[in-house]
Write a protein that holds these residues in place. Structure first.
Motif, PDB file in Angstrom:
ATOM      1  N   LEU B  95      10.075  35.240  73.633  1.00 26.98           N
ATOM      2  CA  LEU B  95      11.212  34.457  74.087  1.00 26.98           C
ATOM      3  C   LEU B  95      12.424  34.960  73.322  1.00 26.98           C
ATOM      4  CD1 LEU B  95      12.160  32.058  75.794  1.00 26.98           C
ATOM      5  CD2 LEU B  95      11.725  30.581  73.847  1.00 26.98           C
ATOM      6  N   VAL B  96      13.404  35.433  74.067  1.00 26.50           N
ATOM      7  CA  VAL B  96      14.598  35.972  73.429  1.00 26.50           C
ATOM      8  C   VAL B  96      15.754  35.026  73.697  1.00 26.50           C
ATOM      9  CG1 VAL B  96      16.160  37.926  73.272  1.00 26.50           C
ATOM     10  CG2 VAL B  96      13.748  38.296  73.812  1.00 26.50           C
ATOM     11  N   ILE B  97      16.390  34.589  72.645  1.00 21.03           N
ATOM     12  CA  ILE B  97      17.490  33.648  72.773  1.00 21.03           C
ATOM     13  C   ILE B  97      18.749  34.290  72.233  1.00 21.03           C
ATOM     14  CG2 ILE B  97      18.376  31.417  72.025  1.00 21.03           C
ATOM     15  CD1 ILE B  97      15.290  30.719  71.766  1.00 21.03           C
ATOM     16  N   ALA B  98      19.752  34.319  73.068  1.00 20.01           N
ATOM     17  CA  ALA B  98      21.035  34.867  72.622  1.00 20.01           C
ATOM     18  C   ALA B  98      21.963  33.707  72.336  1.00 20.01           C
ATOM     19  CB  ALA B  98      21.630  35.766  73.700  1.00 20.01           C
ATOM     20  N   ASP B 132      30.796  36.147  75.412  1.00 16.95           N
ATOM     21  CA  ASP B 132      30.755  37.189  76.435  1.00 16.95           C
ATOM     22  C   ASP B 132      29.543  38.093  76.259  1.00 16.95           C
ATOM     23  OD1 ASP B 132      33.033  36.154  77.475  1.00 16.95           O
ATOM     24  OD2 ASP B 132      34.372  37.579  76.494  1.00 16.95           O
ATOM     25  N   GLN B 133      29.279  38.440  75.025  1.00 21.31           N
ATOM     26  CA  GLN B 133      28.104  39.283  74.773  1.00 21.31           C
ATOM     27  C   GLN B 133      26.818  38.543  75.130  1.00 21.31           C
ATOM     28  OE1 GLN B 133      29.076  39.803  70.624  1.00 21.31           O
ATOM     29  NE2 GLN B 133      29.746  41.938  70.945  1.00 21.31           N
ATOM     30  N   ILE B 134      26.811  37.262  74.841  1.00 18.69           N
ATOM     31  CA  ILE B 134      25.621  36.461  75.144  1.00 18.69           C
ATOM     32  C   ILE B 134      25.354  36.473  76.650  1.00 18.69           C
ATOM     33  CG2 ILE B 134      24.736  34.105  75.173  1.00 18.69           C
ATOM     34  CD1 ILE B 134      26.242  33.717  72.485  1.00 18.69           C
ATOM     35  N   MET B 135      26.422  36.255  77.408  1.00 19.42           N
ATOM     36  CA  MET B 135      26.271  36.268  78.862  1.00 19.42           C
ATOM     37  C   MET B 135      25.725  37.596  79.348  1.00 19.42           C
ATOM     38  SD  MET B 135      27.194  33.371  79.930  1.00 19.42           S
ATOM     39  CE  MET B 135      26.478  32.846  78.390  1.00 19.42           C
ATOM     40  N   GLN B 136      26.266  38.656  78.781  1.00 20.36           N
ATOM     41  CA  GLN B 136      25.847  39.986  79.208  1.00 20.36           C
ATOM     42  C   GLN B 136      24.352  40.184  78.958  1.00 20.36           C
ATOM     43  OE1 GLN B 136      28.681  42.651  77.464  1.00 20.36           O
ATOM     44  NE2 GLN B 136      28.134  44.309  78.875  1.00 20.36           N
ATOM     45  N   VAL B 138      22.063  37.891  78.797  1.00 24.99           N
ATOM     46  CA  VAL B 138      21.264  37.087  79.722  1.00 24.99           C
ATOM     47  C   VAL B 138      21.279  37.718  81.107  1.00 24.99           C
ATOM     48  CG1 VAL B 138      20.991  34.837  80.792  1.00 24.99           C
ATOM     49  CG2 VAL B 138      21.695  35.003  78.413  1.00 24.99           C
ATOM     50  N   GLN B 139      22.463  38.165  81.499  1.00 24.65           N
ATOM     51  CA  GLN B 139      22.582  38.717  82.848  1.00 24.65           C
ATOM     52  C   GLN B 139      21.782  40.012  82.995  1.00 24.65           C
ATOM     53  OE1 GLN B 139      26.652  38.448  83.993  1.00 24.65           O
ATOM     54  NE2 GLN B 139      26.038  37.631  85.968  1.00 24.65           N
ATOM     55  N   ALA B 140      21.731  40.784  81.923  1.00 21.61           N
ATOM     56  CA  ALA B 140      20.977  42.030  81.982  1.00 21.61           C
ATOM     57  C   ALA B 140      19.483  41.798  81.829  1.00 21.61           C
ATOM     58  CB  ALA B 140      21.469  42.977  80.895  1.00 21.61           C
ATOM     59  N   GLY B 141      19.098  40.545  81.602  1.00 23.16           N
ATOM     60  CA  GLY B 141      17.683  40.268  81.428  1.00 23.16           C
ATOM     61  C   GLY B 141      17.182  40.617  80.040  1.00 23.16           C
ATOM     62  N   GLU B 142      18.094  40.944  79.127  1.00 22.42           N
ATOM     63  CA  GLU B 142      17.648  41.277  77.775  1.00 22.42           C
ATOM     64  C   GLU B 142      17.433  40.024  76.940  1.00 22.42           C
ATOM     65  OE1 GLU B 142      19.792  44.540  75.864  1.00 22.42           O
ATOM     66  OE2 GLU B 142      20.597  45.018  77.834  1.00 22.42           O
ATOM     67  N   ARG B 150      31.047  28.539  76.274  1.00 24.05           N
ATOM     68  CA  ARG B 150      31.500  28.981  77.589  1.00 24.05           C
ATOM     69  C   ARG B 150      32.139  30.342  77.420  1.00 24.05           C
ATOM     70  NH1 ARG B 150      33.070  26.244  82.312  1.00 24.05           N
ATOM     71  NH2 ARG B 150      33.113  24.143  81.495  1.00 24.05           N
ATOM     72  N   PRO B 151      31.748  31.275  78.233  1.00 23.28           N
ATOM     73  CA  PRO B 151      32.301  32.613  78.088  1.00 23.28           C
ATOM     74  C   PRO B 151      33.701  32.673  78.686  1.00 23.28           C
ATOM     75  CG  PRO B 151      30.874  32.546  79.972  1.00 23.28           C
ATOM     76  CD  PRO B 151      30.832  31.168  79.355  1.00 23.28           C
ATOM     77  N   THR B 152      34.445  33.704  78.336  1.00 16.05           N
ATOM     78  CA  THR B 152      35.778  33.845  78.915  1.00 16.05           C
ATOM     79  C   THR B 152      35.729  34.576  80.249  1.00 16.05           C
ATOM     80  OG1 THR B 152      36.113  35.906  77.709  1.00 16.05           O
ATOM     81  CG2 THR B 152      36.849  33.885  76.645  1.00 16.05           C
ATOM     82  N   VAL B 153      34.587  35.217  80.547  1.00 11.35           N
ATOM     83  CA  VAL B 153      34.481  35.928  81.828  1.00 11.35           C
ATOM     84  C   VAL B 153      33.623  35.115  82.789  1.00 11.35           C
ATOM     85  CG1 VAL B 153      34.732  38.169  80.747  1.00 11.35           C
ATOM     86  CG2 VAL B 153      32.464  37.197  81.026  1.00 11.35           C
ATOM     87  N   ALA B 154      33.832  35.379  84.067  1.00 12.78           N
ATOM     88  CA  ALA B 154      33.049  34.669  85.078  1.00 12.78           C
ATOM     89  C   ALA B 154      31.609  35.166  85.047  1.00 12.78           C
ATOM     90  CB  ALA B 154      33.645  34.915  86.457  1.00 12.78           C
ATOM     91  N   THR B 155      30.693  34.284  85.389  1.00 13.53           N
ATOM     92  CA  THR B 155      29.298  34.673  85.369  1.00 13.53           C
ATOM     93  C   THR B 155      28.589  34.117  86.588  1.00 13.53           C
ATOM     94  OG1 THR B 155      28.870  32.697  84.124  1.00 13.53           O
ATOM     95  CG2 THR B 155      29.097  34.717  82.865  1.00 13.53           C
ATOM     96  N   PRO B 156      28.685  34.865  87.664  1.00 20.57           N
ATOM     97  CA  PRO B 156      27.944  34.431  88.838  1.00 20.57           C
ATOM     98  C   PRO B 156      26.468  34.621  88.527  1.00 20.57           C
ATOM     99  CG  PRO B 156      28.713  36.664  89.114  1.00 20.57           C
ATOM    100  CD  PRO B 156      29.195  36.211  87.780  1.00 20.57           C
ATOM    101  N   ASP B 157      25.610  33.981  89.286  1.00 25.84           N
ATOM    102  CA  ASP B 157      24.169  34.237  89.167  1.00 25.84           C
ATOM    103  C   ASP B 157      23.553  33.668  87.903  1.00 25.84           C
ATOM    104  OD1 ASP B 157      24.098  35.399  91.527  1.00 25.84           O
ATOM    105  OD2 ASP B 157      23.463  37.376  90.862  1.00 25.84           O
TER     106      ASP B 157
END
Lengths: 323, 323
Positions: B95-98, B132-136, B138-142, B150-157
């Motif tokens: 389990l990877v938690i960012a 922002d890095q955290i979102m990235q 999660v989004q990359a599946g890492e 809350r990130p400053t960039v939008a995060t669809p999906d």
DNA sequence: AACTGTTACGCGTGACGTAATGATG
DNA sequence: CATCATTACGTCACGCGTAACAGTT
């Protein structure tokens, strides 16, 4: 792990967990299926199928999950193929529409004609059924679009777009007593035997509800799934019927008269049903837009992505069209 | 059509459309990549990559679509693997938690301890970054779960679950003048230089907004991404800071005092971020439930399926936990 | 010259079909 | 004994890697 294995797995699940049937359907050999599924199980280190003796009797819990995932993967591959087709020739392809007889016979005819004129390269095909059958076709991916009021079974995973508002009128034989009434009431209607749409159609049910609200139980002598059949019976004097206004054409339907009934029956809504997660060819969007101008591509995609159904108020009245 | 082809395609897209890099990353040969992608293009009868000279400079429009589809397919395959792992041993896995430093250092420590005690077989790993890095990740599946405001960039999906309500306090050096005030005001605070969280953190931004609303512009002498660093600077007398209440421990943080500030700054909400369409191991659900009892598996899955974010009011106050 | 993508070619794995075997009602 | 799944085995194809080639900077 392998696409073939996923194909095999879903086919086995679809053919009642019978490897032989699945092999037959896929034009391949049983041993191949058996082997590949065992390989998949081996890789996942988990039995997907419950084997008793040498029968397969069920899916295990992970098996259920695996089938669901495999289906999604295969659907995405279909989408990939469509992306290719769209880019090869956006004007060429196929479009399968599942709908009821009444929609196909009356509503769709002018739309189909216009569509064919615009997209002569698209292989348009219509499939008929009652709402439950229509849903099944769409859900199985055998139809791209479903068009009907509302199925009696639940349908997760299908998006529905409210498209058309359907007002009903009462059809009677010419020189029927009801034609002399100034203003129709439920009470007056119930004095005559009725011919209705089958209970599998929302139309049939909704009309009965309108009567039930007034605590009137009309006498139903016959129910059918086909508007033309109903009209024929009405013409023969067996009873009166309630059908969508556009199912009656004063010029063609000799021997019949229609009586306005908007004040008696609330309008029904015809929905377009489509698979979420399905790539929509551009011409499919055009077809949808011809049905109801409210649904252009952005709106459709928005509705596909959202998990809650759009408001029925988005449905538009059927515009009178030259047949 | 082939899984390998999809893997290759996504990797190429991820490596800046450079076949050599992709081959390297996949531990295979460039020609293999080239060939397979050409085969895929051939099968779809569509160019997916824009080739100029012998460079690949862009994805075609169908190429973009294809990459998106391929990604979804590969994600589903990951899910299939997880289904297997879950059934092999529900207690074992990773389990990877960012999350941010502050969450990791203060909030998560007791939770992680309890989790490890319950699931000794789960390989838990924490990764730190700004939102922002955290979102990235999660989004990359890492990362499986992201935890931050809350990130400053939008995060669809990405689905977000409101988890924790964060109240802030003001940290000052011991024997600071502010300690003598009866009731703190924005005005009084702004008289002193401030040390804040970096602007990439929602915390930093939200606090500045509270000041801005009163048309006060505090003097920020330093911003950092690490609560401990901030505390060290406060202790050294460089300024005062506003941090989550739970980031202060009277016993440990010698030389520091905290002043209640709930009336000055509205609470922030920490969200859990996770990929939609991702199979959640059972222990992952347990972890989430330990963060906030409001989120048990059914609620989580409901939120994952829904396209609209749940109400922030679902967040709960952080319970004081023994460290 | 260094880097990039494509074509050519030979090797080995692995998927498939046929045949045979087991298991069950 | 008919039906169904599995094991055994030979064949063929396809994916891969090496090597050679071609086009850019």
């Amino acid at each position: 792990m392998n696409l073939q294995q996923l194909r095999y797995l879903t086919e086995v699940a679809e053919r009642g967990l019978n490897l032989s049937r699945a092999a037959e359907a896929l034009h391949t050999s049983q041993p191949g299926i058996s082997k590949q599924i065992r390989l998949l199980e081996q890789e996942l280190r988990t039995e997907l199928l419950v084997r008793e003796g040498n029968r397969i009797t069920a899916l295990t819990e992970p098996g259920e999950q695996a089938v669901a995932i495999a289906r999604r993967v295969l659907r995405e591959l279909d989408n990939l193929r469509r992306v290719g087709e769209e880019s090869v020739d956006p004007q060429r392809g196929s479009l399968v529409i599942a709908t009821t007889h009444a929609h196909a016979r009356y509503l769709l005819i002018p739309i189909v004609q216009r569509f064919q004129a615009l997209f002569p390269g698209v292989n348009l095909s219509l499939r008929q059924g009652n709402p439950d059958q229509i849903m099944q076709l769409v859900q199985a991916g055998e139809a791209d679009l479903g068009l009907c009021t509302r199925p009696t079974v639940a349908t997760p995973d299908l998006a529905r777009l409210p498209c058309l508002r359907i007002w009903r009128c009462v059809l009677v034989p010419e020189d029927h007593a009801l034609l002399k009434k100034r203003r129709l009431t439920h009470q007056a209607l119930a004095a005559y035997p009725m011919i209705t749409l089958d209970a599998s159609f929302a139309g049939g049910v909704a009309i009965m509800q309108a009567f039930a609200q007034e605590r009137i139980q009309p006498q139903v002598v016959l129910s059918a799934t086909d508007a033309d059949v109903i009209k024929a019976f009405v013409a023969s004097g067996m009873g009166i019927a309630t059908l969508p206004e556009w199912a009656f054409d004063a010029k063609r339907d000799a021997g019949l008269r229609s009586i306005p009934a908007r004040h008696l029956f609330p309008p029904a809504v015809s929905y377009l049903w489509l698979q979420r997660h399905q790539y929509l060819r551009d011409y499919a969007c055009e077809f949808i837009r011809m049905l109801s101008a409210a649904w252009a591509r952005p709106q459709v995609q928005q509705a596909l992505a959202s998990d809650q159904p759009p408001d029925d108020a988005l449905a538009v009245d059927v515009q009178p069209q030259p047949t």
